[in-house]
Scaffold this motif. Sequence first.
Motif, mmCIF file in Angstrom:
data_model
loop_
_atom_site.group_PDB
_atom_site.id
_atom_site.type_symbol
_atom_site.label_atom_id
_atom_site.label_comp_id
_atom_site.label_asym_id
_atom_site.label_seq_id
_atom_site.Cartn_x
_atom_site.Cartn_y
_atom_site.Cartn_z
ATOM 1 N N GLU A 77 0.833 -1.205 0.000
ATOM 2 C CA GLU A 77 0.000 0.000 0.000
ATOM 3 C C GLU A 77 0.869 1.257 0.000
ATOM 4 O O GLU A 77 0.598 2.227 -0.710
ATOM 5 C CB GLU A 77 -0.907 0.003 1.234
ATOM 6 N N GLU B 144 -5.321 1.908 6.566
ATOM 7 C CA GLU B 144 -4.759 1.108 5.475
ATOM 8 C C GLU B 144 -3.977 1.965 4.491
ATOM 9 O O GLU B 144 -2.910 1.571 4.010
ATOM 10 C CB GLU B 144 -5.876 0.349 4.746
ATOM 11 N N LYS C 86 -11.618 3.623 0.787
ATOM 12 C CA LYS C 86 -10.927 2.330 0.769
ATOM 13 C C LYS C 86 -11.499 1.432 -0.323
ATOM 14 O O LYS C 86 -10.757 0.790 -1.083
ATOM 15 C CB LYS C 86 -11.070 1.679 2.145
#
Length: 754
Positions: free
Chosen positions: A491, A671, A742
Amino acid sequence: MVHIPSKQEILNWISENPTKTNKRDIAKAFGLKGAARIDLKRMLRELEADGDLQKRQRSYGDPESLTPVSMLEIVGPNSDGDLLARPLEWQGQGEEPTILMVDKDGDPALGAGNRILARLRKLENEEHGYEGRLIRQIGSNPLKLVGIFRTGHEGGRLVPIDKGSDKEWQIAAGATLEARDGELVEAQQVGPKSRMGLPRAKIVARLGDPSSPKAVSLIAIHQHGIPDSFPDEVIGEADNAKPAGLGKRLDLREMPLVTIDPPDARDHDDACFAQADDDATNPNGHIVWVAIADVAFYVTPGSALDREARKRGNSSYFPDRVVPMLPDRLSGDLCSLHEGVERACIAVRMVLDKDGNKLGHTFHRAMMKSHASLAYTDVQSAMDGDVNEKCAPLLDEVIRPLYAAYDVLVKARERRQPLELNLPERRIELSDEGKVTSISFRDRLDAHRLIEEFMVLANVAAAETLIEKEQPLLFRVHEEPSVEKLEALRETAISAGLALAKGQVLKTRHLNQLLAQAAKTEHDELINISTLRSMTQAYYSPENFSHFGLALKNYGHFTSPIRRYADLIVHRALITAHGWGKDGLSPEDVAQLDDTAKQISDTERRSMVAERDTTDRYLASYLSERVGNEFQGRVAGIARFGAFIKLDETGADGLVPVATIGREYFVHDPEANTLTGEHSGLKISLGQRALVRLAEATPVTGGITLELLELDGKALPKGGGSRGGKSHKGRRVGQARAKNAKMNRKVARKRTKK
C-alpha cells in the motif's frame, strides 16, 4: 657516505625509544635509505637470532624489557613505604623486574593484589627497573548506585531509581561531593555491609538534573533492568584468569592478521587476513582467514562468568558508555585482540574462487598476534590513495589483498541478493560533560562492507560445519514478513507510485527491486523505512528456519563472542565437534538451548529498546535549546492522533498532534496511512515533505512535539469547524467516507490489473 649503525647503536636507540621501534622508524632515525635499509634488515634479523631483540608485530624490542603500557599486579609497600608492582605477563628469561608506582592526585588507594593497567618508564641506574603510573584499575568491584540525593542530618541519603527498590543509603557529610538536594548522583558502597541501620555509600559523581544528558543512559540502564555491575565472584574469576599458552594450538603469530574497527573501539574480537590462492586448480582464487577471540577458553560452562554472561546475553551500547557482557579483564584485555599481543583464537580458513563462491573451509584453535589495530576510515583512505604512516607498510601485503578478496565476494552477494536497505547510521557526539554537541550520519565505506562480508562468510562456515558434524547450536533466524505487513508495504509503495510484485513466493530480490525503484527519488527514505518496518524481528533458535534478510539457508553467530552469548555457544560447539578440549558444549548447555535462545533473544530486545530510548532522550535534549526554530522533514508515520515527522537534520522523530492541524476533524485511514481534513480536504500521507516548527522537546521522556507549517511546499489551508473536535455525527460521516475511499481504491486496483 651513509653511516651504518652498529648493533649496539641500534640496541641503544631502541632502548631509548620504546614506542618507535619498527624498521621504518629505525631507518629514519639513522638516515638509512636504499641499499642501507637492506643492511639494517639483516642486522635486525641477526640481533633477533642472537636473542638481543624480540620481534613484536612489525617492531623490535628487548625481550628482557616491558612494553610502555603493561598489566601489573600490586605487590605492596616495601620497608621504605614505596608501593611496588610486578608485571603480569613477563616473557623474559631473566628475573622479572620490579616497578615503582608513582601516584598522582585523584588516584585510588592501591593495595597488595590489585591489578592495574599502567604506563611505564624505564629507570636507569635505579634500584627499580621501571616507574609506573596508573592508567586504570582492573578488577575493582565496588557496588555501583544511581539515585537521587536528598540532604539530611549529617550528610544525606541516596534514593535509588531502580524499579522496585525501596532501600535508601546513608551518605556521610564528607562523602556528598557537595551534591545538592534533588540531584542525580552516582555512588559506591563504602565499608562492610552492616546488619544495623542504613548501608553506607559515597558519591563519586554528580550527574546534575535527572533530566540532563549525562543522566540519560544511566536512567535507561536502570529502567530496563540491564545489569551494570558484576558480582564479586565473577570479578574474581576474571582477575584470576591467565593468558592461554600455545600448547597444541596452530601457530598463526607470524601471519599478518589485522583488526579493523571504529577508531574508539576498546575491544577487538575479530581479525582477518587474505591472500591470493596459489593452487593451480583455483586460478584467481583467494584464501581468507578470520580469527575470533577464543572466549570459550576463559568462560567455561557453569562458571560464575558463564552464568553472568548468559544472564546479560549481550553487551549494551550507549552514546556515552558500554555495559559489557564480560568484565574488563576479559573484554578489554585477555579476550581482546590488541596489536602486538599474543592472543588465543578460533580461526577459520576459507577458500574462494574467482566468482566469490566458497569452495571449502577449515576451523583451527590457534594462537595469533595482531599485526595492527586499524580504523575503518584509515583503511579506506589508504585504498583511496591517502596512506597514513600506520597503513603504509601494510598496504601491499595486507590491505590490497583484503579488498581483492572482498571484490569477488561482492559478485557472490549480487547473485545471492540479500536485502539492501539504505538507512544511514546516526552518530551522537557528546562533550566531556555529557552534552550533545552534534548529530551526524556515518558514512558507509567499503571498509565497513568488507569486514561485514568476511564476518557473514565466517558465520555461514560455522553453521555449515556444525550441521555437518551434527552438533547442537544456536541459529540466527530471520523469518520472512507476514502477509499483513507485506500488504501494508505494498500500500505504501502504491501511494508513492511504485510497485511491489504480488502473487509469487517472496524473495529478497523482489524487495530490492522496490528499493531500486525508490532510489534517488523523494520516496527513497520512506520506502527504506517502510521495508524495515515490514521485517520480522531476528532471534536465536536451536532450530534452523534460515535467514530471510541475508538470503542464507544456514546462519549462526560466531564472530563476536566478547559481546554476544550466542557466539560463545557456537564456539563451544566447534570445540566439541573438533575434539579440541574439555571446554566445549556441556550437557547442561545442550539441555537448556531452548531456554538460552529465548533468554538471549529477550536481552537483545531489551538492549535495543534501552538504546533507542536513550537516543530519543539525547535528541530531545539536543533540540530543547532550539524550541521555536523551523525544520525541514518528511512524514514518516501516521496515527489516529497525529503525524510523525522525521527531521532531516538529526533524524529525530517528532509528533504533530492532529488537534493542532487547522480547525477541523481529520479522518484517519489506517490502510492508506493518511489523515484527511473533513472540510479542507487536506491529505497528509507518508513521504510528504513538511516544514515544521519545534513546539516542545522534553529530555526526561524523549518526546518531541512539532507544529505543521507547510506540506509539500504549500501553506496549510484553513479548515472550518472547531479546533481538533467534531460531533459524533460528523465522526460517523468521516468514518463512512474513509470506508468509501478504501473501497474505491480496491476497485481502481482491480481495473488496473484487468
